[in-house]
Design a protein around this motif. Sequence first.
Motif, PDB file in Angstrom:
ATOM      1  N   LEU A  18      46.545 -20.855  51.073  1.00 59.89           N
ATOM      2  CA  LEU A  18      46.812 -19.413  51.061  1.00 59.89           C
ATOM      3  C   LEU A  18      48.250 -19.115  50.637  1.00 59.89           C
ATOM      4  O   LEU A  18      48.513 -18.132  49.927  1.00 59.89           O
ATOM      5  N   TYR A  19      49.187 -19.955  51.089  1.00 59.49           N
ATOM      6  CA  TYR A  19      50.585 -19.753  50.696  1.00 59.49           C
ATOM      7  C   TYR A  19      50.744 -19.899  49.174  1.00 59.49           C
ATOM      8  O   TYR A  19      51.515 -19.159  48.533  1.00 59.49           O
ATOM      9  N   GLU A  20      50.012 -20.849  48.588  1.00 63.88           N
ATOM     10  CA  GLU A  20      50.071 -21.033  47.133  1.00 63.88           C
ATOM     11  C   GLU A  20      49.508 -19.808  46.414  1.00 63.88           C
ATOM     12  O   GLU A  20      50.069 -19.343  45.405  1.00 63.88           O
ATOM     13  N   ARG A  21      48.412 -19.293  46.947  1.00 67.68           N
ATOM     14  CA  ARG A  21      47.801 -18.110  46.331  1.00 67.68           C
ATOM     15  C   ARG A  21      48.725 -16.899  46.459  1.00 67.68           C
ATOM     16  O   ARG A  21      48.830 -16.082  45.547  1.00 67.68           O
ATOM     17  N   GLU A  22      49.396 -16.815  47.626  1.00 67.36           N
ATOM     18  CA  GLU A  22      50.334 -15.705  47.817  1.00 67.36           C
ATOM     19  C   GLU A  22      51.495 -15.811  46.830  1.00 67.36           C
ATOM     20  O   GLU A  22      51.972 -14.797  46.288  1.00 67.36           O
ATOM     21  N   ALA A  23      51.944 -17.044  46.578  1.00 63.99           N
ATOM     22  CA  ALA A  23      53.052 -17.256  45.640  1.00 63.99           C
ATOM     23  C   ALA A  23      52.657 -16.864  44.219  1.00 63.99           C
ATOM     24  O   ALA A  23      53.518 -16.486  43.405  1.00 63.99           O
ATOM     25  N   GLU A  79      42.996 -28.557  60.037  1.00 58.48           N
ATOM     26  CA  GLU A  79      42.190 -27.799  59.079  1.00 58.48           C
ATOM     27  C   GLU A  79      42.867 -26.469  58.735  1.00 58.48           C
ATOM     28  O   GLU A  79      42.875 -26.040  57.570  1.00 58.48           O
ATOM     29  N   LEU A  80      43.448 -25.834  59.755  1.00 58.76           N
ATOM     30  CA  LEU A  80      44.150 -24.568  59.509  1.00 58.76           C
ATOM     31  C   LEU A  80      45.394 -24.784  58.650  1.00 58.76           C
ATOM     32  O   LEU A  80      45.742 -23.931  57.810  1.00 58.76           O
ATOM     33  N   ASN A  90      45.801 -13.969  60.089  1.00 58.62           N
ATOM     34  CA  ASN A  90      44.676 -14.393  60.944  1.00 58.62           C
ATOM     35  C   ASN A  90      44.699 -15.902  61.191  1.00 58.62           C
ATOM     36  O   ASN A  90      44.499 -16.374  62.317  1.00 58.62           O
ATOM     37  N   LYS A  91      44.945 -16.653  60.110  1.00 61.34           N
ATOM     38  CA  LYS A  91      44.986 -18.115  60.242  1.00 61.34           C
ATOM     39  C   LYS A  91      46.173 -18.553  61.105  1.00 61.34           C
ATOM     40  O   LYS A  91      46.054 -19.458  61.938  1.00 61.34           O
ATOM     41  N   GLU A  92      47.330 -17.909  60.887  1.00 58.13           N
ATOM     42  CA  GLU A  92      48.516 -18.264  61.662  1.00 58.13           C
ATOM     43  C   GLU A  92      48.323 -17.950  63.146  1.00 58.13           C
ATOM     44  O   GLU A  92      48.751 -18.721  64.011  1.00 58.13           O
ATOM     45  N   GLU A  93      47.677 -16.814  63.434  1.00 65.06           N
ATOM     46  CA  GLU A  93      47.419 -16.446  64.827  1.00 65.06           C
ATOM     47  C   GLU A  93      46.453 -17.429  65.481  1.00 65.06           C
ATOM     48  O   GLU A  93      46.646 -17.845  66.629  1.00 65.06           O
TER      49      GLU A  93
END
Length: 340
Positions: free
Chosen positions: A147-152, A139-140, A163-166
């Motif tokens: 989130l990576y797409e939004r960051e791009a 799920e993460l 937070n998600k990566e942690e």
Amino acid sequence: FISFGHPLFEALIEWINRNYFTKLQKGAVFEDPSGRYDGVLWFFEGEVKDGKGSIAGKRLMAIYDNGKELNGVNPAILWDFVPQDSNEPTKLDITKEKAQEYSIDAVSAYKQEIFKERKRQGEIKRKYGIKSLEYLIGELDVDLAELYEREARGEKVDIAIRNKEERKRQYEETLKTLQKEIEQEISLTISMPKFLGAILVQPTTSKEMISNEEIEMIGMVIAMGYEKTQGREPEDVSKENLGFDIRSKGDLPAQAGGETRYIEVKARKDEGQIALTLNEWFKAKRFKNQYWLYVVANAVKNPILYIINNPTENLKVQEKVEVVRFVVPLEEWKNKGVKV
């Protein structure tokens, strides 16, 4: 109430071991009032450890050696013997080497018991623990991909990503730890059984309490047959020295009103007093209304079954310390027993 695990009780055991262990290993002499045993009881402590180095289980083992064959017996059988005041050294023709070998096999069998249970627990952890963690990590991954797409696209989501990566890192570490723990818990090893001591058991010279195995077998057959007619499933555990001869279970589970009876069977060729061992008496006091005494009178020619529930509460007995038995007079069990 002080029991095993209580600091005071454990300290007392440690003190006894420290001060009397060498005497324990020298052995002692006991008499068997039933006349069944004539040999040596060897006592060993077996230990099983898991891959973490933790003790997975310990077991006290008693091995009976009559000079011809060896058999494992319940250590509680010691309650049924009478200690003898003998300071004379006793020479034995039996040595402990064979008992030591037997104890290794017994610990190996014990290890398999633990392995079976640990494996069952491991499957539960895999089914619920590992699969749950794998699902959460998945799920993460989905959330992070978004989130990576939004960051791009230029959105400021760096805090959310961290937070998600942690959280994902924590779940992955927990997953690895759990997987390793499961493997360690089923990786079992045994150590050489520790010799604790031995006792010489001699049959009694008195005929008062000697049991007749043929008569007792008739009693067992009658008691087992009666249980089956009552819709219960009896199991013969008479050889295990548990303090009862039959464990009889009803069709329904306990929570649904099903009954489990712990039955001690006494059979007589005619009629007369009967005797309960110390172990049987202790179990009767423990199980109370679940404990039953089945007396088969006139077992050979005209067997009649009498049943008595909760004998420690419902029967008046005579305690005979010299033979570690609780004697029930004929009139007592016959008048208070239910004839079936």
